[in-house]
Design a protein around this motif. Structure first.
Motif, PDB file in Angstrom:
ATOM      1  N   TYR A  23       0.834  -1.205   0.000  1.00 60.88           N
ATOM      2  CA  TYR A  23       0.000   0.000   0.000  1.00 60.88           C
ATOM      3  C   TYR A  23       0.868   1.254   0.000  1.00 60.88           C
ATOM      4  CZ  TYR A  23      -3.476  -3.426   1.472  1.00 60.88           C
ATOM      5  OH  TYR A  23      -4.298  -4.521   1.550  1.00 60.88           O
ATOM      6  N   THR A  71      -8.464  -0.799   4.008  1.00 55.60           N
ATOM      7  CA  THR A  71      -7.788  -1.989   3.485  1.00 55.60           C
ATOM      8  C   THR A  71      -8.221  -3.267   4.181  1.00 55.60           C
ATOM      9  OG1 THR A  71      -5.931  -1.906   5.040  1.00 55.60           O
ATOM     10  CG2 THR A  71      -5.705  -0.660   2.959  1.00 55.60           C
ATOM     11  N   HIS A  73      -6.586  -4.727   6.304  1.00 49.18           N
ATOM     12  CA  HIS A  73      -5.349  -5.494   6.435  1.00 49.18           C
ATOM     13  C   HIS A  73      -5.093  -5.788   7.910  1.00 49.18           C
ATOM     14  CE1 HIS A  73      -0.977  -6.248   6.390  1.00 49.18           C
ATOM     15  NE2 HIS A  73      -1.205  -6.709   5.177  1.00 49.18           N
TER      16      HIS A  73
END
Length: 175
Positions: A23, A71, A73
């Motif tokens: 990213y 995201t 994530h």
């Protein structure tokens, strides 16, 4: 306030390191936020209230956190939620940013692991206690708590903390 700025810089360094390859936009946004925080910290003539106002009105400080939440994530989300929690406890989040944060918290709460869900509940309490939320923003934050409380797949700890959070928020709102 200066301790907060140093702590946030460390959080943004963590975000930048975790986002480095996958990213790059988040890494760049984190670096811009660090630059802004350092420039606020280096101003000799600024007091705590001035530093607070500078952070509050710097959209670029919140941008990497929102991007990290988007995201979903596993390394970025906890770091971003932790930084949002710090900002919330120091009243350094603009009311206009709460809606976007709540939207991302709702998505993260449904998909996130137990530690992320617990941190979201802590952050919601900080947001509601430090920022005067009304209407849709308040409803959305309460909805997250209710969903975490009523989800059958929720861990016992999440279920219990969500129940306590709902009770605490209801008491604060209606007292």
């Amino acid at each position: 306030m200066m301790n907060l700025l140093a702590s946030l810089q460390a959080d943004y360094n963590t975000l930048g390191d975790a986002a480095r390859k996958k990213y790059p936009k988040i890494k760049e946004a984190a670096e811009r936020a660090i630059f802004i925080l350092r420039s606020i910290q280096e101003k000799k003539d600024i007091n705590d209230e001035g530093a607070f106002q500078a952070v509050l009105h710097a959209d670029e400080v919140l941008a990497p956190l929102v991007q990290s939440l988007e995201t979903r994530h596993k390394q970025l989300m906890p770091a971003a939620i932790g930084a949002v929690h710090k900002l919330a406890t120091h009243r350094a989040i603009a009311l206009s940013a709460v809606s976007a944060l709540a939207t991302h918290f709702a998505a993260a709460a449904e998909l996130g692991p137990e530690p992320v869900q617990l941190k979201i509940l802590q952050t919601i309490v900080a947001l509601v206690t430090t920022i005067e939320l009304h209407g849709a923003d308040l409803a959305q934050t309460l909805s997250i708590c209710f969903r975490l409380h009523s989800t059958r797949s929720a861990q016992l700890a999440v279920h219990n903390v969500a129940a306590a959070t709902v009770r605490q928020l209801m008491t604060m709102i209606f007292d």
